[in-house]
Design a protein around this motif. Structure first.
Motif, short mmCIF file in Angstrom:
data_model
loop_
_atom_site.label_atom_id
_atom_site.label_comp_id
_atom_site.label_asym_id
_atom_site.label_seq_id
_atom_site.Cartn_x
_atom_site.Cartn_y
_atom_site.Cartn_z
N ARG A 28 0.80 -1.22 0.00
CA ARG A 28 0.00 0.00 0.00
C ARG A 28 0.84 1.27 0.00
O ARG A 28 0.30 2.37 -0.17
N ALA A 29 2.14 1.13 0.24
CA ALA A 29 3.02 2.30 0.33
C ALA A 29 3.71 2.57 -1.00
O ALA A 29 3.87 1.67 -1.83
N ARG A 30 4.14 3.81 -1.17
CA ARG A 30 4.91 4.16 -2.36
C ARG A 30 6.30 3.53 -2.29
O ARG A 30 6.83 3.06 -3.29
N ARG A 31 6.87 3.51 -1.09
CA ARG A 31 8.16 2.85 -0.89
C ARG A 31 8.30 2.45 0.58
O ARG A 31 7.67 3.03 1.46
N VAL A 32 9.15 1.46 0.79
CA VAL A 32 9.46 0.98 2.14
C VAL A 32 10.97 1.01 2.29
O VAL A 32 11.70 0.55 1.39
N ALA A 33 11.45 1.56 3.38
CA ALA A 33 12.89 1.75 3.56
C ALA A 33 13.34 1.21 4.90
O ALA A 33 12.53 1.03 5.83
N ALA A 34 14.63 0.96 5.00
CA ALA A 34 15.23 0.52 6.26
C ALA A 34 16.54 1.25 6.44
O ALA A 34 17.33 1.38 5.49
N ILE A 35 16.78 1.74 7.64
CA ILE A 35 18.03 2.40 7.97
C ILE A 35 18.89 1.44 8.77
O ILE A 35 18.43 0.84 9.74
N CYS A 36 20.13 1.28 8.36
CA CYS A 36 21.10 0.46 9.10
C CYS A 36 20.58 -0.98 9.25
O CYS A 36 20.18 -1.60 8.28
N THR A 37 20.55 -1.49 10.47
CA THR A 37 20.14 -2.87 10.70
C THR A 37 18.63 -3.04 10.61
O THR A 37 18.12 -4.16 10.77
N GLY A 38 17.90 -1.97 10.33
CA GLY A 38 16.48 -2.11 10.06
C GLY A 38 16.24 -2.98 8.85
O GLY A 38 15.14 -3.51 8.66
N GLY A 39 17.28 -3.18 8.04
CA GLY A 39 17.17 -4.07 6.89
C GLY A 39 16.83 -5.49 7.28
O GLY A 39 16.23 -6.24 6.50
N PHE A 40 17.22 -5.89 8.50
CA PHE A 40 16.89 -7.25 8.96
C PHE A 40 15.37 -7.42 9.09
O PHE A 40 14.85 -8.52 8.89
N VAL A 41 14.67 -6.35 9.46
CA VAL A 41 13.21 -6.43 9.55
C VAL A 41 12.62 -6.73 8.18
O VAL A 41 11.78 -7.63 8.03
N LEU A 42 13.09 -6.00 7.16
CA LEU A 42 12.56 -6.22 5.82
C LEU A 42 12.94 -7.60 5.29
O LEU A 42 12.15 -8.25 4.61
N ALA A 43 14.17 -8.05 5.63
CA ALA A 43 14.60 -9.37 5.18
C ALA A 43 13.75 -10.46 5.83
O ALA A 43 13.30 -11.40 5.16
N GLU A 44 13.53 -10.36 7.13
CA GLU A 44 12.74 -11.37 7.84
C GLU A 44 11.28 -11.35 7.39
O GLU A 44 10.61 -12.39 7.43
N ALA A 45 10.81 -10.19 6.96
CA ALA A 45 9.43 -10.10 6.48
C ALA A 45 9.29 -10.60 5.05
O ALA A 45 8.18 -10.68 4.52
N GLY A 46 10.42 -10.91 4.40
CA GLY A 46 10.40 -11.42 3.03
C GLY A 46 10.37 -10.33 1.97
O GLY A 46 10.27 -10.64 0.78
N LEU A 47 10.50 -9.07 2.38
CA LEU A 47 10.41 -7.98 1.41
C LEU A 47 11.68 -7.80 0.58
O LEU A 47 11.66 -7.12 -0.44
N LEU A 48 12.79 -8.40 1.03
CA LEU A 48 14.04 -8.28 0.28
C LEU A 48 14.32 -9.50 -0.59
O LEU A 48 15.35 -9.55 -1.26
N SER A 49 13.44 -10.47 -0.58
CA SER A 49 13.66 -11.69 -1.35
C SER A 49 13.85 -11.38 -2.84
O SER A 49 13.01 -10.73 -3.46
#
Length: 315
Positions: free
Chosen positions: A96-117
């Motif tokens: 639903r968002a235009r973009r989703v971002a992660a700062i620093c180790t916030g990338g682990f959240v996106l990876a665990e959520a499957g958004l970086l697959s």
């Protein structure tokens, strides 16, 4: 109005909130309130940073909406598993968002959520290998300031979040506004996403001001041959004494260190300009483009043309 929602986890890294200043001053430079920024957390209310400072936040729910969601990191993502509710929200909010971002180790959240697959991403260099190990379907590039892969944006550690936020401002409001914001925030250089997380000067880490001054002198005069005699004279030491102290403090010979500075400067020019390689070689102190190519192959394993080609092919 472009709504930006920061998703904070208990123990979040306080520096992530510094990026909100980028959007604040973008509003000032644009002359109108283009961005609206708000903090969110799972339960809402006051949430504490890793330093102990607490900030207020709104509770995340199905009605929470933003044009850009930014997930902040914690000091050690391996010691603090992401709350399941936060992962569920990331999956739900992304489409639903235009973009989703992660700062620093916030990338682990996106990876665990499957958004970086299947996507390219980066994170703090200290945790990049662990991210790749835990999420082999993610193309982790551990030597990038920030990465943009479609609607997913990720940044390296700490201050790289500022560069990510500036890139968003440039995307939304144009390069002139982004430059004005960087100038207002006294950011001496707005780094490109492809720039290395590592700095040759930081890696050398000299212990004395005298050797640091010699390195600063070298960086400002890379176009010149820069002999040991010239560097020694710039800090009022004999060549022999300078070489001995320099090697003791940095672990490298002056010649090796200067080549590292030349390579760093050349790589930046290649990534951030359209100058011919002959010009890049001349401006950074290499004899010619052949000498530049040899140094690139020796240090990076690829020719300078490949670096420029990679930059052009990035999303």
């Amino acid at each position: 109005m472009h709504r930006i929602g920061y998703v904070l986890t208990e123990g979040f890294q306080l520096l992530a909130l510094a990026t909100q200043s980028v959007f604040e001053f973008a509003n000032v430079m644009a002359g109108e309130p283009f961005y609206e920024v708000e903090n969110y957390s799972l339960a809402g209310g006051m949430i504490r940073s890793s330093l102990g400072l607490a900030v207020s936040s709104r509770a995340l729910d199905e009605q929470s909406q933003a044009d850009t969601w930014i997930f902040t990191g914690v000091i050690d993502p391996l010691a603090r598993p992401t709350p399941p509710g936060e992962l569920a929200f990331a999956r739900q909010a992304s489409p639903r968002a235009r973009r989703v971002a992660a700062i620093c180790t916030g990338g682990f959240v996106l990876a665990e959520a499957g958004l970086l697959s299947g996507r390219r991403a980066t994170t703090h260099w200290a945790y990049a290998r662990e991210m790749q190990k835990r999420h082999p379907d993610v193309h982790v590039e551990d030597d990038r300031i920030y990465m943009i892969d479609g609607p997913i944006w990720t940044s390296a550690g700490m201050t790289a979040g500022l560069d990510l936020a500036l890139a968003m401002v440039e995307k939304d409001l144009g390069a002139d506004v982004a430059r004005s914001v960087a100038h207002k925030l006294v950011m001496h250089q707005r780094r490109a996403g492809g720039q290395s997380q590592h700095s040759e000067l930081l890696d050398l880490a000299p212990k004395s001001d005298r050797i640091q001054s010699a390195l600063d002198y070298a960086r400002k005069h890379l176009q010149r041959p820069l002999t040991v005699e010239e560097l020694a004279e710039s800090v009022h030491l004999s060549p022999r004494q300078f070489s001995r102290v320099f090697t003791a403090e940095t672990g490298q010979s002056p010649a090796k260190a200067i080549e590292g500075l030349r390579l760093e400067a050349a790589r930046l020019m290649i990534e951030q300009s359209t100058h011919p390689l002959d010009v890049v070689a001349r401006e950074t102190g290499f004899r010619d483009r052949r000498h530049l190519r040899e140094a690139f192959l020796r240090s990076f394993g690829i020719p300078p043309q490949a670096v420029r080609r990679e930059v052009r092919e990035r999303p």
